[in-house]
Design a protein around this motif. Structure first.
Motif, PDB file in Angstrom:
ATOM      1  N   PHE A  89     -14.593  -4.339   9.163  1.00 44.28           N
ATOM      2  CA  PHE A  89     -13.545  -3.739   9.991  1.00 44.28           C
ATOM      3  C   PHE A  89     -12.274  -3.497   9.175  1.00 44.28           C
ATOM      4  O   PHE A  89     -11.662  -2.426   9.240  1.00 44.28           O
ATOM      5  CB  PHE A  89     -13.234  -4.656  11.182  1.00 44.28           C
ATOM      6  N   TRP A  90     -11.888  -4.477   8.348  1.00 47.51           N
ATOM      7  CA  TRP A  90     -10.656  -4.345   7.563  1.00 47.51           C
ATOM      8  C   TRP A  90     -10.801  -3.248   6.510  1.00 47.51           C
ATOM      9  O   TRP A  90      -9.897  -2.427   6.323  1.00 47.51           O
ATOM     10  CB  TRP A  90     -10.325  -5.681   6.894  1.00 47.51           C
ATOM     11  N   PHE A  91     -11.919  -3.212   5.777  1.00 50.85           N
ATOM     12  CA  PHE A  91     -12.129  -2.165   4.775  1.00 50.85           C
ATOM     13  C   PHE A  91     -12.140  -0.778   5.425  1.00 50.85           C
ATOM     14  O   PHE A  91     -11.599   0.190   4.865  1.00 50.85           O
ATOM     15  CB  PHE A  91     -13.442  -2.408   4.023  1.00 50.85           C
ATOM     16  N   ARG A  92     -12.755  -0.689   6.583  1.00 54.04           N
ATOM     17  CA  ARG A  92     -12.828   0.604   7.279  1.00 54.04           C
ATOM     18  C   ARG A  92     -11.448   1.086   7.683  1.00 54.04           C
ATOM     19  O   ARG A  92     -11.097   2.267   7.496  1.00 54.04           O
ATOM     20  CB  ARG A  92     -13.717   0.440   8.513  1.00 54.04           C
ATOM     21  N   GLN A  93     -10.638   0.178   8.222  1.00 50.14           N
ATOM     22  CA  GLN A  93      -9.313   0.549   8.692  1.00 50.14           C
ATOM     23  C   GLN A  93      -8.310   0.704   7.547  1.00 50.14           C
ATOM     24  O   GLN A  93      -7.429   1.549   7.597  1.00 50.14           O
ATOM     25  CB  GLN A  93      -8.790  -0.502   9.682  1.00 50.14           C
ATOM     26  N   ARG A  94      -8.472  -0.093   6.519  1.00 47.60           N
ATOM     27  CA  ARG A  94      -7.495  -0.092   5.413  1.00 47.60           C
ATOM     28  C   ARG A  94      -7.728   1.071   4.453  1.00 47.60           C
ATOM     29  O   ARG A  94      -6.781   1.733   4.028  1.00 47.60           O
ATOM     30  CB  ARG A  94      -7.588  -1.425   4.664  1.00 47.60           C
ATOM     31  N   PHE A  95      -8.991   1.332   4.081  1.00 49.56           N
ATOM     32  CA  PHE A  95      -9.280   2.338   3.066  1.00 49.56           C
ATOM     33  C   PHE A  95     -10.100   3.517   3.598  1.00 49.56           C
ATOM     34  O   PHE A  95     -10.396   4.439   2.832  1.00 49.56           O
ATOM     35  CB  PHE A  95     -10.039   1.705   1.891  1.00 49.56           C
ATOM     36  N   GLY A  96     -10.504   3.465   4.887  1.00 46.40           N
ATOM     37  CA  GLY A  96     -11.343   4.535   5.420  1.00 46.40           C
ATOM     38  C   GLY A  96     -12.712   4.591   4.765  1.00 46.40           C
ATOM     39  O   GLY A  96     -13.297   5.669   4.598  1.00 46.40           O
ATOM     40  N   THR A  97     -13.277   3.439   4.424  1.00 46.61           N
ATOM     41  CA  THR A  97     -14.552   3.368   3.711  1.00 46.61           C
ATOM     42  C   THR A  97     -15.690   3.860   4.600  1.00 46.61           C
ATOM     43  O   THR A  97     -15.759   3.526   5.790  1.00 46.61           O
ATOM     44  CB  THR A  97     -14.833   1.923   3.277  1.00 46.61           C
ATOM     45  N   SER A  98     -16.606   4.627   4.025  1.00 47.01           N
ATOM     46  CA  SER A  98     -17.750   5.144   4.786  1.00 47.01           C
ATOM     47  C   SER A  98     -18.756   4.029   5.052  1.00 47.01           C
ATOM     48  O   SER A  98     -18.781   2.997   4.363  1.00 47.01           O
ATOM     49  CB  SER A  98     -18.429   6.268   4.017  1.00 47.01           C
ATOM     50  N   ALA A 105       1.322  -5.783  13.412  1.00 46.97           N
ATOM     51  CA  ALA A 105       1.822  -4.790  12.463  1.00 46.97           C
ATOM     52  C   ALA A 105       1.567  -5.173  11.015  1.00 46.97           C
ATOM     53  O   ALA A 105       1.721  -4.350  10.115  1.00 46.97           O
ATOM     54  CB  ALA A 105       3.331  -4.602  12.684  1.00 46.97           C
ATOM     55  N   LEU A 106       1.154  -6.416  10.771  1.00 52.51           N
ATOM     56  CA  LEU A 106       0.899  -6.873   9.403  1.00 52.51           C
ATOM     57  C   LEU A 106      -0.566  -6.723   9.017  1.00 52.51           C
ATOM     58  O   LEU A 106      -1.049  -7.406   8.106  1.00 52.51           O
ATOM     59  CB  LEU A 106       1.322  -8.343   9.267  1.00 52.51           C
ATOM     60  N   PHE A 107      -1.261  -5.814   9.694  1.00 53.55           N
ATOM     61  CA  PHE A 107      -2.686  -5.618   9.434  1.00 53.55           C
ATOM     62  C   PHE A 107      -2.938  -5.312   7.960  1.00 53.55           C
ATOM     63  O   PHE A 107      -3.909  -5.791   7.363  1.00 53.55           O
ATOM     64  CB  PHE A 107      -3.214  -4.469  10.298  1.00 53.55           C
ATOM     65  N   VAL A 108      -2.042  -4.505   7.364  1.00 52.10           N
ATOM     66  CA  VAL A 108      -2.257  -4.068   5.996  1.00 52.10           C
ATOM     67  C   VAL A 108      -2.277  -5.229   5.013  1.00 52.10           C
ATOM     68  O   VAL A 108      -2.869  -5.142   3.934  1.00 52.10           O
ATOM     69  CB  VAL A 108      -1.165  -3.047   5.600  1.00 52.10           C
ATOM     70  N   LEU A 109      -1.673  -6.362   5.368  1.00 50.92           N
ATOM     71  CA  LEU A 109      -1.652  -7.527   4.482  1.00 50.92           C
ATOM     72  C   LEU A 109      -2.985  -8.283   4.469  1.00 50.92           C
ATOM     73  O   LEU A 109      -3.206  -9.128   3.605  1.00 50.92           O
ATOM     74  CB  LEU A 109      -0.523  -8.477   4.886  1.00 50.92           C
ATOM     75  N   GLY A 110      -3.823  -7.994   5.453  1.00 51.39           N
ATOM     76  CA  GLY A 110      -5.103  -8.694   5.499  1.00 51.39           C
ATOM     77  C   GLY A 110      -4.950 -10.182   5.722  1.00 51.39           C
ATOM     78  O   GLY A 110      -5.461 -10.997   4.946  1.00 51.39           O
ATOM     79  N   LEU A 111      -4.232 -10.548   6.793  1.00 54.58           N
ATOM     80  CA  LEU A 111      -3.953 -11.973   7.039  1.00 54.58           C
ATOM     81  C   LEU A 111      -5.205 -12.846   7.122  1.00 54.58           C
ATOM     82  O   LEU A 111      -5.169 -14.002   6.666  1.00 54.58           O
ATOM     83  CB  LEU A 111      -3.119 -12.115   8.320  1.00 54.58           C
ATOM     84  N   PRO A 112      -6.329 -12.382   7.690  1.00 54.73           N
ATOM     85  CA  PRO A 112      -7.512 -13.263   7.682  1.00 54.73           C
ATOM     86  C   PRO A 112      -7.931 -13.694   6.279  1.00 54.73           C
ATOM     87  O   PRO A 112      -8.339 -14.844   6.080  1.00 54.73           O
ATOM     88  CB  PRO A 112      -8.584 -12.393   8.357  1.00 54.73           C
TER      89      PRO A 112
END
Length: 498
Positions: A336-345, A463-470
């Motif tokens: 989910f994070w890679f998809r949202q952060r980088f638009g990975t296929s 709003a801090l999604f881009v930091l990848g808190l998990p």
């Protein structure tokens, strides 16, 4: 002392060859010693050399009463080391059956963990109902693990393995042919459903981890657990590849997707039946020493003795911390994070996770070699700790390829503590306590893992999604786990390290 005197009168056959040449009596080799004056020896004088007397022959008769009292106090549940086979194999046929049974289960979990969601969506169940079913499955697994912890050694490990394998088969049949929500909930509760293809938190694990050390030579225990986990990882990945079979059947044979999914759950039920047969083929040697011992010992046996409880409970508490941290970065969250952060296929994500699973699996045999050189605890800590530092760097990378590189490096180290921690938990306790120790540690990890995804969702929903808190929280908690583990257990002796 009479026994000692009799022991000193050794037969001539026991003499060194050099002394036998000097013994003559009427032409034979027993009796008088040539070269000694007659007045210094009697006609029946015997010759003996103190160097030929075993030390135990002198000491044991003197301490006979004390030794007998000591032996009487030793329990009849001593550890048995399996003999090396004719071919030099270090693991018995029982150990191979245990590993094969887990391969079949993990292959089934590999496709069932994905197809459950597809099947329930096809049946028209809501997201809340799907979540309820998975929660029921988790609660059922925890209760079954508690039951195994308390009663498996008394009732018999093989019997319990067969019973749970049959429940697995019945659960598969329920998902294959039933459309009733109540029936599906009962199947999830009793059917040992596992919602993951990479890890297993079922009652099988508690018993198999207790059995494996009894099926191999002591110096190869970590090798046995490494293979146990290696083949499970590969089988889970192979099972995941079969998820596309319903679509293939639909494309070439015209079978509907729903019927194809039901056929896969019928295959899952068949795997449960084969697992039951493999459990029946195991010998009596897989049973606990408590069950094989006298009835008086079985009556007073406690699953976990007082002297072991402190270590097991401390270790389980640390496992809760580690499992909660690991649950924050399960594959679903990472994807989910890679998809949202980088638009990975999706195809790129598939290749990424296949590479991550392969790297994790291939690192397991290396863990066994490291543990023999550096010890179990140091292998656990000093392979797991760098992997968490790499995890902290993943969300800080500016591009997908750098983030993927650090993730793959992290995966090549993160699973090396799995076989070593399983062996470490078994080595902390006596053989008759292993089922209880494995059950408690497995249950602790299962409960902690179930709470992590919800926490990860909260960390991502801001709003801090881009930091990848998990990733950051998981890396920080796992680092704390490693430091606490080494601080608390570095002075606790275990047989394999000694």
């Amino acid at each position: 002392m009479q026994e000692l005197e009799d022991t000193l009168r050794l037969p001539v056959a026991g003499y060194p060859p050099g002394h036998q040449k000097n013994l003559k009596r009427n032409g034979n080799t027993a009796g008088k010693v040539e070269g000694f004056p007659a007045e210094d020896r009697g006609e029946e004088t015997d010759f003996f050399d103190f160097d030929t007397i075993p030390r135990s022959k002198v000491v044991l008769p003197i301490l006979d009463d004390e030794l007998e009292d000591t032996l009487r106090r030793i329990p009849a549940v001593a550890r048995q080391i399996p003999p090396r086979g004719k071919t030099g194999a270090w693991i018995t046929s029982d150990g191979r059956l245990v590993i094969l049974a887990r391969i079949l289960r993990m292959f089934g979990f590999g496709f069932s963990s994905v197809l459950i969601g597809v099947l329930l969506a096809t049946e028209g169940l809501s997201l809340v109902q799907v979540s309820l079913l998975l929660s029921i499955a988790l609660v059922g697994s925890v209760i079954e693990i508690i039951f195994v912890t308390l009663f498996a050694d008394r009732l018999g490990r093989r019997l319990m393995l067969v019973c749970f394998a049959l429940l697995m088969a019945l659960g598969g049949l329920a998902f294959a042919f039933s459309h009733n929500l109540i029936v599906l909930l009962l199947a999830a509760f009793f059917g040992t459903i596992n919602p993951s293809s990479t890890s297993e938190n079922t009652p099988f694990i508690a018993m198999e981890q207790a059995i494996l050390p009894q099926t191999c030579l002591p110096e190869h225990i970590t090798d046995a657990f490494a293979r146990y986990n290696l083949w499970a990882q590969l089988a889970g990945a192979a099972g995941g590849l079969t998820v596309g079979l319903p679509d293939i059947l639909h494309h070439f044979l015209g079978v509907t997707t729903r019927d194809g999914v039901q056929a896969m759950f019928a295959l899952y039920a068949l795997l449960g039946l084969v697992t039951a047969v493999l459990s029946l083929l195991m010998s009596e040697k897989v049973e606990s020493a408590v069950r094989k011992g006298p009835p008086s010992i079985a009556r007073v046996h406690k699953p976990l003795q007082i002297k072991s409880r402190s270590n097991v409970f401390r270790l389980s508490s640390l496992f809760i911390l580690d499992a909660f941290a690991s649950g924050l970065v399960v594959q679903t969250i990472i994807a989910f994070w890679f998809r949202q952060r980088f638009g990975t296929s999706l195809s790129t994500l598939g290749l990424l996770f296949f590479g991550a699973s392969l790297a994790s699996a291939l690192s397991l045999p290396i863990a066994a070699r490291l543990s023999r050189r550096f010890g179990l605890l140091k292998t656990m800590v000093f392979t797991h700790l760098p992997s968490q530092l790499l995890l902290l760097l993943v969300p800080l990378m500016p591009t997908f390829w750098l983030a993927a590189l650090f993730l793959l490096c992290r995966q090549s180290l993160s699973k090396m503590d799995v076989p070593t921690r399983q062996v470490y938990a078994m080595e902390l306790v006596s053989p008759e306590e292993r089922t209880a120790a494995a059950g408690i540690t497995t249950m602790a990890r299962s409960i902690a893992t179930s709470m992590s995804p919800l926490a990860a969702g909260v960390l991502l929903a801001n709003a801090l999604f881009v930091l990848g808190l998990p990733f950051l929280v998981a890396g920080g908690l796992s680092t704390l786990y490693d430091l606490l583990l080494y601080a608390l257990f570095r002075k606790v002796p275990i047989p394999s390290d000694q």
